[in-house]
Scaffold this motif. Structure first.
Motif, mmCIF file in Angstrom:
data_model
loop_
_atom_site.group_PDB
_atom_site.id
_atom_site.type_symbol
_atom_site.label_atom_id
_atom_site.label_comp_id
_atom_site.label_asym_id
_atom_site.label_seq_id
_atom_site.Cartn_x
_atom_site.Cartn_y
_atom_site.Cartn_z
ATOM 1 N N GLU A 1 21.855 58.400 -65.793
ATOM 2 C CA GLU A 1 20.876 57.497 -65.192
ATOM 3 C C GLU A 1 21.559 56.502 -64.251
ATOM 4 N N ALA A 2 22.727 56.019 -64.651
ATOM 5 C CA ALA A 2 23.453 55.071 -63.799
ATOM 6 C C ALA A 2 23.868 55.736 -62.483
ATOM 7 N N ARG A 3 24.292 56.999 -62.561
ATOM 8 C CA ARG A 3 24.677 57.709 -61.331
ATOM 9 C C ARG A 3 23.467 57.934 -60.436
ATOM 10 N N GLU A 4 22.310 58.281 -61.034
ATOM 11 C CA GLU A 4 21.100 58.480 -60.249
ATOM 12 C C GLU A 4 20.669 57.187 -59.563
ATOM 13 N N ALA A 5 20.732 56.076 -60.290
ATOM 14 C CA ALA A 5 20.351 54.788 -59.711
ATOM 15 C C ALA A 5 21.292 54.409 -58.574
ATOM 16 N N GLN A 6 22.590 54.677 -58.755
ATOM 17 C CA GLN A 6 23.565 54.373 -57.712
ATOM 18 C C GLN A 6 23.312 55.221 -56.474
ATOM 19 N N ALA A 7 22.989 56.508 -56.686
ATOM 20 C CA ALA A 7 22.699 57.396 -55.548
ATOM 21 C C ALA A 7 21.443 56.938 -54.816
ATOM 22 N N ALA A 8 20.429 56.482 -55.571
ATOM 23 C CA ALA A 8 19.194 56.002 -54.949
ATOM 24 C C ALA A 8 19.453 54.760 -54.103
ATOM 25 N N ARG A 9 20.269 53.827 -54.645
ATOM 26 C CA ARG A 9 20.589 52.617 -53.881
ATOM 27 C C ARG A 9 21.366 52.952 -52.614
ATOM 28 N N LYS A 10 22.287 53.924 -52.726
ATOM 29 C CA LYS A 10 23.069 54.332 -51.560
ATOM 30 C C LYS A 10 22.178 54.949 -50.493
ATOM 31 N N ALA A 11 21.200 55.774 -50.939
ATOM 32 C CA ALA A 11 20.279 56.400 -49.991
ATOM 33 C C ALA A 11 19.422 55.345 -49.284
ATOM 34 N N GLU A 12 19.006 54.326 -50.028
ATOM 35 C CA GLU A 12 18.203 53.259 -49.419
ATOM 36 C C GLU A 12 19.002 52.504 -48.361
ATOM 37 N N ARG A 13 20.279 52.231 -48.676
ATOM 38 C CA ARG A 13 21.107 51.521 -47.696
ATOM 39 C C ARG A 13 21.314 52.339 -46.428
ATOM 40 N N GLN A 14 21.482 53.664 -46.597
ATOM 41 C CA GLN A 14 21.693 54.523 -45.434
ATOM 42 C C GLN A 14 20.450 54.625 -44.568
ATOM 43 N N GLN A 15 19.265 54.607 -45.196
ATOM 44 C CA GLN A 15 18.019 54.700 -44.445
ATOM 45 C C GLN A 15 17.728 53.421 -43.677
ATOM 46 N N GLY A 16 18.179 52.284 -44.206
ATOM 47 C CA GLY A 16 17.937 51.011 -43.538
ATOM 48 C C GLY A 16 16.526 50.535 -43.769
ATOM 49 N N PRO A 17 16.171 49.371 -43.222
ATOM 50 C CA PRO A 17 14.816 48.833 -43.411
ATOM 51 C C PRO A 17 13.768 49.685 -42.727
ATOM 52 N N ALA A 18 12.586 49.726 -43.304
ATOM 53 C CA ALA A 18 11.493 50.527 -42.739
ATOM 54 C C ALA A 18 11.063 49.924 -41.405
ATOM 55 N N PRO A 19 10.761 50.754 -40.399
ATOM 56 C CA PRO A 19 10.348 50.234 -39.089
ATOM 57 C C PRO A 19 9.024 49.500 -39.185
ATOM 58 N N ALA A 20 8.874 48.429 -38.390
ATOM 59 C CA ALA A 20 7.634 47.662 -38.398
ATOM 60 C C ALA A 20 6.513 48.496 -37.804
ATOM 61 N N GLU A 21 5.313 48.336 -38.374
ATOM 62 C CA GLU A 21 4.162 49.097 -37.890
ATOM 63 C C GLU A 21 3.711 48.543 -36.550
ATOM 64 N N ALA A 22 3.287 49.453 -35.672
ATOM 65 C CA ALA A 22 2.791 49.044 -34.366
ATOM 66 C C ALA A 22 1.444 48.382 -34.534
ATOM 67 N N PRO A 23 1.139 47.340 -33.760
ATOM 68 C CA PRO A 23 -0.167 46.672 -33.870
ATOM 69 C C PRO A 23 -1.306 47.587 -33.526
ATOM 70 N N THR A 24 -2.409 47.460 -34.238
ATOM 71 C CA THR A 24 -3.594 48.280 -33.954
ATOM 72 C C THR A 24 -4.261 47.780 -32.682
ATOM 73 N N GLU A 25 -5.192 48.577 -32.141
ATOM 74 C CA GLU A 25 -5.886 48.196 -30.898
ATOM 75 C C GLU A 25 -6.668 46.915 -31.082
ATOM 76 N N GLU A 26 -7.312 46.761 -32.271
ATOM 77 C CA GLU A 26 -8.109 45.563 -32.516
ATOM 78 C C GLU A 26 -7.234 44.338 -32.492
ATOM 79 N N THR A 27 -6.046 44.436 -33.131
ATOM 80 C CA THR A 27 -5.131 43.300 -33.154
ATOM 81 C C THR A 27 -4.655 42.971 -31.760
ATOM 82 N N ALA A 28 -4.386 44.013 -30.930
ATOM 83 C CA ALA A 28 -3.904 43.791 -29.575
ATOM 84 C C ALA A 28 -4.976 43.094 -28.740
ATOM 85 N N GLU A 29 -6.250 43.502 -28.865
ATOM 86 C CA GLU A 29 -7.318 42.902 -28.099
ATOM 87 C C GLU A 29 -7.544 41.458 -28.489
ATOM 88 N N ALA A 30 -7.408 41.215 -29.810
ATOM 89 C CA ALA A 30 -7.600 39.839 -30.256
ATOM 90 C C ALA A 30 -6.504 38.951 -29.684
#
Length: 226
Positions: free
Chosen positions: A197-226
């Motif tokens: 379990e410790a190895r799996e958790a370590q691998a998961a943390r390593k994968a998260e670091r490699q992926q980096g932060p999730a990209p911000a969502e693009a604003p919707t049309e309604e938000t842009a018009e407002a």
């Protein structure tokens, strides 16, 4: 007496003259028997063949002739890539050592009148040890007049056992040992499971670091018009 010593020295000389005995099997030209029971590359039984024929087949297959059962009559030999076999065997042994579980007994010492903050800290360590699959030896240390109140230590040990019951169990019930009272907690989870379990958790943390932060969502049309 002198003759006996001379015989002993001669025997030792004969035994050590060739150096240490190799643990590796004999291969190819190092095999010195007239015939062998041959096993093919895929494990098929070829039968008893002359050594010269076995060496000829090894050359045809571009493999090694390896003696796998030297004490058999005749010795059993197999056609294989000995270099690859040694490498795979070394990798398997390394993996086995890596996964080998060594049960460790940790120790945690408490006082009968421990304050709540210290108790929570000590309990946190016990929780961590049990999650790692280790046993924990809990020692209550009595001083002075506390020795006349063993029930304080017993109640504290019972409280701790109840608080970590989801992670461990009482392997050795509380018992008095001089000025101390001792209890041993065993983990519900095996050491090998905790390591996996410790190895799996370590691998998961390593994968998260490699992926980096999730990209911000693009604003919707309604938000842009407002």
């Amino acid at each position: 007496m002198t003759d006996s010593c001379a015989v002993v020295r001669q025997t030792v000389a004969r035994c050590t003259r060739g150096g240490p005995i190799s643990a590796e099997p004999r291969i190819n030209d190092r095999i010195r028997v007239p015939e062998v029971r041959l096993v093919g590359p895929s494990g098929e039984q070829v039968g008893i063949v002359p050594l010269a024929k076995a060496l000829e087949l090894a050359q045809e297959y571009d493999l090694d002739l390896v003696e796998v059962a030297a004490n058999a009559r005749p010795p059993v030999c197999k056609l294989m890539d000995y270099g690859k076999f040694k490498y795979e065997s070394a990798m398997k042994a390394r993996e086995a050592r890596k996964n080998q579980a060594h049960t460790v007994i940790k120790e945690m010492k408490l006082r009968p009148k421990i304050d709540p903050h210290d108790y929570d800290t000590k309990k946190g360590h016990v929780v961590r040890f049990l999650k790692q699959g280790d046993k924990v030896k809990i020692t209550i240390m009595f001083r002075g007049r506390e020795q006349s109140r063993p029930e304080l230590g017993f109640r504290l040990l019972q409280r701790l056992a109840d608080d970590v019951a989801d992670l461990g169990f009482v392997e050795s019930n509380p018992k008095q040992d001089g000025r101390n009272m001792i209890m041993v907690l065993g983990p519900h989870k095996k050491k090998t499971e905790a390591m996996a379990e410790a190895r799996e958790a370590q691998a998961a943390r390593k994968a998260e670091r490699q992926q980096g932060p999730a990209p911000a969502e693009a604003p919707t049309e309604e938000t842009a018009e407002a």
